[in-house]
Enzyme design. Structure first.
Site, short mmCIF file in Angstrom:
data_model
loop_
_atom_site.label_atom_id
_atom_site.label_comp_id
_atom_site.label_asym_id
_atom_site.label_seq_id
_atom_site.Cartn_x
_atom_site.Cartn_y
_atom_site.Cartn_z
N HIS A 112 -7.93 -5.52 -0.04
CA HIS A 112 -6.40 -4.95 -0.09
C HIS A 112 -5.87 -5.56 1.21
O HIS A 112 -4.55 -5.59 1.22
CB HIS A 112 -6.75 -3.18 0.12
CG HIS A 112 -5.55 -2.57 0.22
ND1 HIS A 112 -4.43 -2.70 -0.78
CD2 HIS A 112 -4.81 -1.68 1.05
CE1 HIS A 112 -3.60 -1.90 -0.36
NE2 HIS A 112 -4.02 -1.22 0.78
N ASP A 143 -8.42 -7.12 -4.67
CA ASP A 143 -8.07 -5.75 -4.09
C ASP A 143 -8.43 -4.63 -4.84
O ASP A 143 -7.95 -4.66 -5.90
CB ASP A 143 -6.51 -5.58 -3.85
CG ASP A 143 -5.88 -4.27 -3.31
OD1 ASP A 143 -6.80 -3.49 -3.17
OD2 ASP A 143 -4.90 -4.25 -2.97
N SER A 165 0.76 -1.23 -0.01
CA SER A 165 -0.01 -0.01 -0.11
C SER A 165 0.97 1.39 0.01
O SER A 165 1.60 1.50 -0.92
CB SER A 165 -0.91 -0.18 1.13
OG SER A 165 -1.93 0.85 1.09
#
Lengths: 207, 390
Positions: free
Chosen positions: B360, B327, B161
């Site tokens: 995610h 995701d 991320s």
């Protein structure tokens, strides 16, 4: 075939490996689970990369320390710069490409040389199945039924040689392998026999 | 190696071994916004030992609301470190083998200089006077820490991320200092949709009267409600429809029938409220504003004439990019863009899309296939770097 350099790999892969000079840069398009790539990295010290469509194949490669991306040769080859590699290998995959001619152009743009192996659709057993049985051929090397095959662009050794000529591609070496790889012929010395008895062929091309 | 004697932090309150060091005293860090920042406190944590050649250092870059407590008990929450499934003795990132470093990001709130700290020039908390920070600024400060630790080249840098954005920045700006880079579930630029989600979170914070125009610390208030709502909204984006359905479905929370009111009838509501409430105990609202902004501003190609590939020209770093099928915050396409750019410069790159329905958050969870493939990549790179086998 005896193998003095390392572990044994399939005969057609060994023929490809023998065409590759050590310490070179190579891209294996459709590298599967990375058998050829692993061999070349370990025993020929090549700086090797791969592209593979199946997640299973990619995961096997990367978890074995090989540099492989999940991607589609029909789409992803355009990204690479000109002559990024000494060799680009396309093993048993050309017949599954959307546009084999475009792929061939791409391979010889990316690589100084391209090595292509493909099943020969003029092999006598294929001819027999179509001519006598009247059916699309199904065999150990071409195991799919017509309605489920990923192989959408079959060609013969002769067809492929003609395409190379049309595209102005220099064929540096071309060999055909009989069933189970027992006999290996130089295609240019025996084109007719190669096209009849060769179950598959390996071409070393220069753009 | 020269012994490092940085101040230990938190060891009175909790049994942890964080360090803190003040950097950039003589030579300030020039931030992207033009401000020169001096005397930056950096809180960091290390695991394992640096070898004599200093070739086994692994820098882990944490995500938006993460911190440097990668694999030991968190001093505030008492929970295991956020990547304790991946990092530790005998784990994929084996601390018996590697010297693992993680520092709290610039603008953070767990010990590295950020908006809740005292501005030495005014003697008051920075608040909104804190300069805007970018992913590149975070990496500049990390690089100072790596200098301070006497390490020339990192064996690897990893992050998911926002951590993945830092990994990309490291690989672009300091490619010779990164032997292997593993950007996970990330993107080379923040998408319009993600900026939109961040804006919702920020507006929730600034709409809270206790935010006090950013000066809540001076007024002894905390915009807890706004920050909790921001967290709730963000938390949804970290999950996926199947993951939420599997966990909660339409199940009711400690009741047999709907209430026709606005209490948390559904389990999913109760869960989100809990996520929001627990978050405010460990996170600073202004830090949330600054850090989400840093992500929004991230577009690596903008420093390279809009061509992402130019960021990686001539790189010798080995890359391994990971994405997860479910995701939707950092979808596979965005990760693939990184791969395309790396291919365009014929960089050494692997790319794997891991099958997972956990959204995610999958990169933080127990994903055996992810661990297995990453482990193979790390082992292969370690062999090439001349590090001993497992």
């Amino acid at each position: 075939m005896s193998n003095i350099e390392g572990k044994a790999i399939r005969v057609d892969l060994q023929i490809i490996a023998n065409m590759i000079a050590p310490d070179t840069r190579l891209l294996d398009v459709g590298c599967g689970s990375g058998i050829l790539l692993d061999y070349l990295v370990r025993y020929k010290n090549v700086d090797g990369r791969g592209i593979e469509l199946s997640t299973q194949g990619v995961n096997a490669c990367v978890s074995n320390g090989l540099s492989v991306i999940q991607g589609d040769a029909n789409i992803d080859l355009v990204d690479y710069p000109d002559y990024a590699f000494d060799y680009v290998v396309l093993s048993q995959t050309l017949q599954a490409m959307d546009n084999p001619r475009v792929v061939l152009e791409q391979l010889l743009r990316i690589g100084r040389r391209a090595i292509i192996s493909f099943p020969n659709f003029a092999h006598w057993r294929v001819r027999y199945q179509v001519a006598i049985n009247g059916c699309m051929p199904v065999s150990a090397t071409l195991p799919y039924q017509w309605y489920e095959t990923p192989n959408i662009h079959f060609c013969t050794i002769k067809d492929f040689a003609v395409l190379c000529k049309e595209m102005g591609i220099m064929v540096e070496r071309s060999v055909s392998l009989d069933s189970n790889g027992s006999a290996v012929r130089q295609v240019n010395f025996a084109p007719f026999l190669s096209n009849l008895f060769g179950e598959q062929a390996v071409f070393l091309l220069k753009g | 190696m020269a012994e490092i004697h940085d101040k230990k932090t938190f060891d009175k309150e909790a049994n942890t071994h964080g360090f803190q060091v003040s950097l950039a005293h003589d030579e300030p860090v020039r931030l992207d916004c033009g401000v020169d920042l001096r005397d930056i406190n950096v809180a960091y944590q290390t695991y394992g030992r640096l070898n004599a050649e200093k070739s086994n250092a692994v820098l882990i870059c944490h995500a938006l609301t993460g911190d440097h407590f990668v694999t030991d008990t968190h001093p505030v929450t008492g929970k295991p470190g956020w990547w304790s499934k991946l990092v530790g003795p005998g784990k994929t990132i084996d601390t018996n083998r590697f010297y693992v470093i993680c520092s709290n990001i610039l603008g953070g709130c767990m010990g590295t200089t950020g908006p809740k700290d005292i501005n030495l020039e005014t003697g008051r908390p920075w608040g909104l006077d804190f300069p805007g920070v970018t992913i590149a600024d975070m990496v500049s400060v990390q690089a100072r820490l790596i200098d301070h630790l006497g390490i020339d080249q990192l064996f690897a840098t990893l992050g998911g991320s926002m951590g993945g954005m830092q990994v990309l920045e490291w690989a672009a700006k300091f490619s010779e200092r990164v032997f292997a880079a593993v950007p996970i579930a990330t993107a080379a630029r923040h998408s319009s949709q993600n900026i939109a989600f961040h804006e919702v979170g920020r507006q929730a914070i600034v709409a809270d009267p206790d935010w006090c125009g950013g000066n809540y610390i001076s007024q002894d208030k905390r915009p807890h409600r706004g920050l909790a709502v921001a967290r709730m909204a963000a938390h949804i984006t970290y999950l996926s429809q199947p993951a939420l359905h599997r966990k909660f479905g339409r199940k009711l929370q400690e009741r047999d029938a709907i209430s026709y009111g606005f209490d948390a009838d559904f389990q999913v509501e109760s869960y989100l409220r809990h996520q929001g409430i627990t978050f405010v105990d460990r996170f600073d609202a202004n830090s949330y504003l600054y850090t989400t902004r840093a992500m929004d501003y991230f577009d690596l190609s903008s420093d390279y004439n809009g061509v992402l590939a130019n960021a990686f020209k001539g790189t010798k770093t080995r890359f391994c990019v990971f994405s997860f099928t479910s995701d939707w915050l950092f979808p596979t396409e965005g990760n693939r863009e990184i791969v395309h750019a790396l291919n365009a410069v014929a960089a050494n790159v692997s790319f794997v899309e891991i099958e997972s329905d956990k959204g995610h958050d999958a990169f933080l969870l127990d994903e055996p296939e992810f661990f297995r493939v990453l482990s193979g990549f790390i082992d292969g790179a370690a062999e090439l770097r001349g590090l001993p086998r497992r």
